[in-house]
Design a protein around this motif. Structure first.
Motif, mmCIF file in Angstrom:
data_model
loop_
_atom_site.group_PDB
_atom_site.id
_atom_site.type_symbol
_atom_site.label_atom_id
_atom_site.label_comp_id
_atom_site.label_asym_id
_atom_site.label_seq_id
_atom_site.Cartn_x
_atom_site.Cartn_y
_atom_site.Cartn_z
ATOM 1 N N GLY A 155 0.825 -1.298 0.022
ATOM 2 C CA GLY A 155 0.015 -0.258 -0.073
ATOM 3 C C GLY A 155 0.873 1.212 -0.054
ATOM 4 O O GLY A 155 0.224 2.429 -0.292
ATOM 5 N N GLU A 156 2.079 1.116 0.331
ATOM 6 C CA GLU A 156 2.850 2.515 0.356
ATOM 7 C C GLU A 156 2.814 3.273 -0.826
ATOM 8 O O GLU A 156 3.128 2.712 -1.864
ATOM 9 C CB GLU A 156 4.378 2.121 0.826
ATOM 10 N N PHE A 157 2.660 4.364 -0.639
ATOM 11 C CA PHE A 157 2.846 5.487 -1.784
ATOM 12 C C PHE A 157 1.688 5.418 -2.920
ATOM 13 O O PHE A 157 1.743 5.989 -3.960
ATOM 14 C CB PHE A 157 4.141 5.577 -2.429
ATOM 15 N N VAL A 158 0.611 4.303 -2.638
ATOM 16 C CA VAL A 158 -0.719 4.517 -3.396
ATOM 17 C C VAL A 158 -1.297 5.571 -3.361
ATOM 18 O O VAL A 158 -1.977 6.099 -4.116
ATOM 19 C CB VAL A 158 -1.360 2.911 -3.150
ATOM 20 N N GLU A 159 -1.560 6.104 -2.213
ATOM 21 C CA GLU A 159 -2.128 7.238 -1.716
ATOM 22 C C GLU A 159 -1.450 8.276 -1.366
ATOM 23 O O GLU A 159 -0.123 8.043 -0.939
ATOM 24 C CB GLU A 159 -3.543 6.958 -0.933
ATOM 25 N N ARG A 160 -1.917 9.540 -1.123
ATOM 26 C CA ARG A 160 -1.158 10.572 -0.610
ATOM 27 C C ARG A 160 -0.848 10.320 1.153
ATOM 28 O O ARG A 160 -0.042 11.020 1.609
ATOM 29 C CB ARG A 160 -1.610 11.849 -0.826
ATOM 30 N N GLN A 161 -1.879 9.990 1.620
ATOM 31 C CA GLN A 161 -1.656 9.718 3.113
ATOM 32 C C GLN A 161 -1.230 8.044 3.388
ATOM 33 O O GLN A 161 -1.539 7.208 2.464
ATOM 34 C CB GLN A 161 -3.096 9.826 3.821
ATOM 35 N N GLU A 162 -0.599 7.980 4.562
ATOM 36 C CA GLU A 162 -0.371 6.820 5.132
ATOM 37 C C GLU A 162 -1.126 6.379 6.161
ATOM 38 O O GLU A 162 -1.730 7.221 6.919
ATOM 39 C CB GLU A 162 1.147 6.470 5.402
#
Length: 428
Positions: free
Chosen positions: A215-222
């Protein structure tokens, strides 16, 4: 030589190439959104590296105990800054995502504590870590109790069930972001945040850990941006950018990371030891490249969903849904379809393209598994890869691609192989 001819020489028929190119043209606007997210995350990583004042001195190798490993300590600062945690543990001694999860769990749980999964059964390799399946050294053997609350039929959280399950012994909540070998939706960071807020309102001191693999860096938030106390992942997945040859990370609250470090090394030693063995440059550079690499993998996943959904196959996520990890599931319904797909992916690899993958009994799984991965790093699933358990519903899980062009080739080769084996008869 024209591109069309080069594709033909690599076994892609004009019909398959045209089918793929037509779909690619329709995805231009979606690809632009993916690139915008990659740009945001690229700036985030550069900012973290600048804040940590990274210099070439941080690339020097250490051996033995690894005392005063400046690069190791700076790398952990970069991860903490990037993922907005108080502390981080980023080590080659964390040999896989499963190992990192085990260290995070066993470091923060004690005999009599209860571990709760509010998102159903975890990924297969964690079953023996927890003790769902009997295994020597499991958390169950050390007196840790496990409970789970399954997702509802529509993939949403069973909030009533979660409320009833949480009790005075509940110490840690484990949330698996990605789908694993299941065809449920991947959890968005927003949904994870809603779940964490719900749990913390019931029991504020409970530790919320997120398995962040894929999931890392798929969205702007973690998940650490929305209340997670720990996030855990593998460096041979997204954050390693294809350059990390081994390793895992745990980022989060200082006390959680400290307890995990005492489990990884020894009580009293914690983060102070552990040589980086000359791997720091690969770890730094891999993280630097990761947002762009993840963008290529995401484009491949969106392309795969569109290619196979139009042919009548069930895909998760579907061709229009938002993306929260790099994995694309395609259900073929038969072992033959799964195997043909994986063999097509293998044939597109830069390494071991001549190898024919077959299902086998892998450690940690309860059914034969087929894995296609002609990778520079063994088992690296940020590189083009596909794998599947050979059991109903006979779904395959495709992920990775260090570049979009390689991911595209892999999907076209898989489609070509399905046509050549007469599993698919037409592209109309």
């Amino acid at each position: 030589m024209e591109l069309k001819q080069l594709y033909e020489e690599m076994g892609i028929s004009p019909m398959v190439l045209k089918y793929g190119q037509n779909i690619e043209k329709e995805l231009k606007s979606r690809f632009e959104v993916i690139d915008e997210t990659a740009e945001y995350n690229q700036m985030k990583v550069i900012q973290a590296m600048q804040k940590a004042r990274i210099s070439d001195v941080h690339f020097a190798a250490t051996t033995g105990y690894g005392y005063n490993d400046l690069g190791r300590d700076a790398l952990e600062d970069v991860y903490a800054y990037t993922f907005h945690g108080e502390s981080a543990l980023v080590r080659p001694q964390l040999i896989s995502g499963t190992h990192a999860l085990h260290v995070a769990l066993s470091g923060n749980l004690r005999p009599g504590d209860e571990l709760l999964s509010p998102v159903g059964k975890p990924y297969d390799t964690l079953e023996e870590v927890i003790g769902i399946r009997q295994s020597v050294g499991s958390l169950k053997e050390y007196g840790v109790i496990y409970r789970q609350v399954d997702l509802l039929a529509d993939g949403s959280f069973d909030y009533d069930g979660i409320r009833q399950a949480i009790n005075e012994r509940t110490k840690l909540i484990t949330i698996q972001r990605s789908k694993g070998y299941a065809t449920r939706p991947t959890l968005s960071v927003d949904k994870i945040g809603q779940l964490i807020s719900f749990v913390k309102a019931i029991k504020p001191d409970v530790i919320c850990m997120v398995d962040n693999c894929y999931g890392e860096f798929v969205e702007r938030q973690e998940p650490t941006d929305v209340g997670a106390d720990m996030i855990v992942g593998s460096l041979i997945k997204n954050p390693g950018g294809g350059l990390a040859p081994i390793g895992g990370y745990i980022v989060g609250k200082q006390e959680c990371i400290d307890r995990a470090s005492y489990r990884l090394s020894a009580p009293g030693l914690g983060k102070e030891v552990g040589a980086s063995l000359g791997l720091n440059q690969s770890f730094f550079q891999g993280l630097f490249l990761s947002p762009t690499v993840v963008a290529g993998a995401l484009k491949g996943a969106v392309f795969a969903a569109n290619v196979y959904e139009r042919l009548g196959f069930s895909v998760v996520p579907d061709s229009t849904q938002s993306r929260h990890d790099i994995i694309q599931a395609v259900t073929f319904g038969t072992p033959k379809g799964v195997i043909a797909f994986c063999q097509g992916i293998q044939a597109a690899a830069p390494v071991d393209s001549f190898v024919t993958p077959e299902p086998w009994d892998m450690p940690g799984y309860d059914a034969p598994v087929i894995m296609a991965a002609g990778a520079f790093v063994q088992g690296s699933s940020i590189e083009l890869s596909a794998d599947a358990p050979i059991k109903p519903p006979y779904a395959v899980y495709f992920q990775g691609g260090l570049t979009w062009y390689h991911a595209k080739l892999g999907i076209l080769k898989s489609l070509q192989n399905l046509l050549d084996q007469h599993i698919i008869h037409t592209l109309a």
